[in-house]
Design a protein around this motif. Structure first.
Motif, mmCIF file in Angstrom:
data_model
loop_
_atom_site.group_PDB
_atom_site.id
_atom_site.type_symbol
_atom_site.label_atom_id
_atom_site.label_comp_id
_atom_site.label_asym_id
_atom_site.label_seq_id
_atom_site.Cartn_x
_atom_site.Cartn_y
_atom_site.Cartn_z
ATOM 1 N N ARG A 144 0.804 -1.368 0.012
ATOM 2 C CA ARG A 144 -0.076 0.089 0.080
ATOM 3 C C ARG A 144 0.814 1.162 -0.020
ATOM 4 O O ARG A 144 1.735 1.295 0.948
ATOM 5 C CB ARG A 144 -0.858 0.048 1.304
ATOM 6 C CG ARG A 144 -1.788 -1.139 1.464
ATOM 7 C CD ARG A 144 -2.900 -1.094 0.217
ATOM 8 N NE ARG A 144 -3.732 0.110 0.467
ATOM 9 C CZ ARG A 144 -4.763 0.507 -0.608
ATOM 10 N NH1 ARG A 144 -5.121 -0.214 -1.594
ATOM 11 N NH2 ARG A 144 -5.629 1.576 -0.148
ATOM 12 N N HIS A 145 0.814 2.128 -0.925
ATOM 13 C CA HIS A 145 1.424 3.531 -0.768
ATOM 14 C C HIS A 145 0.530 4.361 -1.724
ATOM 15 O O HIS A 145 -0.482 4.249 -2.241
ATOM 16 C CB HIS A 145 2.673 3.171 -1.531
ATOM 17 C CG HIS A 145 2.705 2.706 -2.837
ATOM 18 N ND1 HIS A 145 2.323 1.450 -3.198
ATOM 19 C CD2 HIS A 145 2.742 3.419 -4.097
ATOM 20 C CE1 HIS A 145 2.317 1.366 -4.678
ATOM 21 N NE2 HIS A 145 2.490 2.285 -4.984
ATOM 22 N N LEU A 146 0.887 5.871 -1.276
ATOM 23 C CA LEU A 146 0.357 6.771 -2.291
ATOM 24 C C LEU A 146 0.875 7.149 -3.413
ATOM 25 O O LEU A 146 2.186 7.250 -3.482
ATOM 26 C CB LEU A 146 0.278 7.894 -0.989
ATOM 27 C CG LEU A 146 -0.764 7.802 -0.244
ATOM 28 C CD1 LEU A 146 -0.433 9.133 0.826
ATOM 29 C CD2 LEU A 146 -2.067 7.993 -0.494
ATOM 30 N N VAL A 147 0.265 7.533 -4.496
ATOM 31 C CA VAL A 147 0.621 8.325 -5.736
ATOM 32 C C VAL A 147 0.149 9.460 -5.940
ATOM 33 O O VAL A 147 -1.007 9.786 -5.526
ATOM 34 C CB VAL A 147 0.457 7.153 -6.731
ATOM 35 C CG1 VAL A 147 1.093 6.055 -6.623
ATOM 36 C CG2 VAL A 147 -0.992 6.901 -6.978
ATOM 37 N N THR A 148 0.670 10.252 -6.685
ATOM 38 C CA THR A 148 0.278 11.461 -7.158
ATOM 39 C C THR A 148 0.028 11.607 -8.731
ATOM 40 O O THR A 148 0.947 10.921 -9.544
ATOM 41 C CB THR A 148 1.236 12.676 -6.925
ATOM 42 O OG1 THR A 148 1.517 12.832 -5.552
ATOM 43 C CG2 THR A 148 0.807 14.223 -7.376
ATOM 44 N N LEU A 155 -5.803 8.968 -16.629
ATOM 45 C CA LEU A 155 -5.786 8.372 -15.552
ATOM 46 C C LEU A 155 -6.220 9.350 -14.429
ATOM 47 O O LEU A 155 -7.231 8.800 -13.637
ATOM 48 C CB LEU A 155 -4.294 8.027 -15.232
ATOM 49 C CG LEU A 155 -4.016 7.260 -13.873
ATOM 50 C CD1 LEU A 155 -4.780 6.119 -13.731
ATOM 51 C CD2 LEU A 155 -2.583 7.119 -13.758
ATOM 52 N N GLY A 156 -5.841 10.563 -14.421
ATOM 53 C CA GLY A 156 -6.270 11.304 -13.407
ATOM 54 C C GLY A 156 -7.940 11.649 -13.538
ATOM 55 O O GLY A 156 -8.301 11.731 -12.427
ATOM 56 N N ASP A 161 -6.590 13.158 -8.396
ATOM 57 C CA ASP A 161 -4.914 13.564 -8.401
ATOM 58 C C ASP A 161 -4.114 12.808 -7.470
ATOM 59 O O ASP A 161 -2.953 13.074 -7.168
ATOM 60 C CB ASP A 161 -5.002 15.081 -8.201
ATOM 61 C CG ASP A 161 -5.537 15.354 -6.670
ATOM 62 O OD1 ASP A 161 -6.112 14.905 -6.151
ATOM 63 O OD2 ASP A 161 -5.195 16.611 -6.320
ATOM 64 N N ARG A 162 -4.729 12.000 -6.491
ATOM 65 C CA ARG A 162 -4.171 11.364 -5.532
ATOM 66 C C ARG A 162 -4.845 10.014 -5.074
ATOM 67 O O ARG A 162 -6.126 10.055 -5.394
ATOM 68 C CB ARG A 162 -3.789 12.143 -4.177
ATOM 69 C CG ARG A 162 -2.897 13.142 -4.225
ATOM 70 C CD ARG A 162 -2.614 13.803 -2.909
ATOM 71 N NE ARG A 162 -2.034 12.980 -1.796
ATOM 72 C CZ ARG A 162 -0.792 12.869 -1.915
ATOM 73 N NH1 ARG A 162 0.060 13.233 -2.646
ATOM 74 N NH2 ARG A 162 -0.488 12.077 -0.735
ATOM 75 N N TRP A 185 3.385 9.422 -10.017
ATOM 76 C CA TRP A 185 4.573 9.337 -9.274
ATOM 77 C C TRP A 185 4.287 8.868 -8.140
ATOM 78 O O TRP A 185 3.413 9.228 -7.313
ATOM 79 C CB TRP A 185 5.416 10.680 -9.497
ATOM 80 C CG TRP A 185 5.519 11.122 -11.051
ATOM 81 C CD1 TRP A 185 6.595 10.987 -11.906
ATOM 82 C CD2 TRP A 185 4.623 11.764 -11.597
ATOM 83 N NE1 TRP A 185 6.297 11.490 -12.915
ATOM 84 C CE2 TRP A 185 5.150 12.026 -13.051
ATOM 85 C CE3 TRP A 185 3.350 12.324 -11.344
ATOM 86 C CZ2 TRP A 185 4.344 13.058 -13.853
ATOM 87 C CZ3 TRP A 185 2.510 13.025 -12.421
ATOM 88 C CH2 TRP A 185 3.037 13.510 -13.414
ATOM 89 N N ALA A 186 5.274 8.090 -7.498
ATOM 90 C CA ALA A 186 5.379 7.802 -5.976
ATOM 91 C C ALA A 186 6.182 9.070 -5.487
ATOM 92 O O ALA A 186 6.557 10.045 -6.160
ATOM 93 C CB ALA A 186 6.119 6.588 -5.757
#
Length: 227
Positions: A144-148, A155-156, A161-162, A185-186
């Motif tokens: 699990r992680h966040l991307v911008t 995709l956005g 946006d996140r 991006w990570a």
């Protein structure tokens, strides 16, 4: 309205059922479930002869390039690395031909994890063979992680946006292929999403949208796959 037919790439592995052990076409069920939930009709594509790639594409309305083991580094000009799982040459050759045929036909594509790497390689891009060595941390090994995400991208527009996403990996995009843009991006600026410019819908993500409850990205593929 008929459901769009969406092909999903698969493994060819030894499998056991009952008293039999046979080579079998295998796919995690999450892909097919996500396609059906989004309004599509999933079809599994066995990794057979690359010569048949164009025939597959002509029979599909959309394509998911699914996850799996790492791609043969010789396909993007790198030497083999003992830390990387042994590649599956038959699958690499088939999916490379399939991806190129799908791009040429303007077939909607959702490229997931390994699939994103295949889309990048098919367009002449390269990969980072062993990511922890480059970024000097192992955060990409956690699921699990966040991307911008670029809000102006397809995709956005699908997920915002996140996003908190699921997908551990130890390889990543290095040089983008022709006409590909980085769109996610990570936190360390490793590319987590790509899109092919001028294509109806060709989006690649480093994570696994089929594993979670947010099905918006698969829904975007299905919408793009409708006549």
């Amino acid at each position: 309205m008929a459901r769009p037919i969406v092909g999903i790439t698969t493994y060819l592995e030894a499998a056991r059922w009952g008293v039999w052990v046979r080579e079998a076409v295998i796919s995690p069920q999450g892909y097919a479930r996500a396609v059906e939930k989004a309004g599509g009709a999933p079809v599994l594509l066995p990794p057979m002869s690359p010569v048949a790639a164009g025939d597959y594409v002509r029979g599909l309305d959309g394509l998911i390039l699914a996850g799996g083991v790492e791609i043969d580094p010789s396909l993007y000009g790198e030497a083999a690395d003992s830390r990387v799982e042994e590649p599956q040459g038959h699958r690499d050759r088939f999916e490379l031909a399939l991806t190129r045929a799908a791009v040429e036909a303007d077939l909607p594509i959702l490229a997931i994890s390994r699939g994103m790497h295949m889309l990048n390689i098919a367009q002449g891009g390269t990969l980072i063979p062993w990511l922890p060595e480059v970024v000097a941390h192992e955060r990409h090994e956690t699921a699990r992680h966040l991307v911008t995400v670029s809000v102006s991208s397809k995709l956005g527009k699908a997920i915002g946006d996140r996003a908190e996403v699921t997908g551990a990996h130890h390889q990543a995009v290095k040089r983008l292929g022709t006409n590909l843009l980085a769109v996610a991006w990570a936190d360390d600026q490793i590319v987590e999403g790509i899109e092919l410019q001028g294509h109806r819908f060709a989006v690649g993500v480093q994570w696994h949208p089929e594993r979670g409850t947010d099905n918006r990205l698969v829904e975007a593929l299905i919408d793009a796959s409708r006549p």
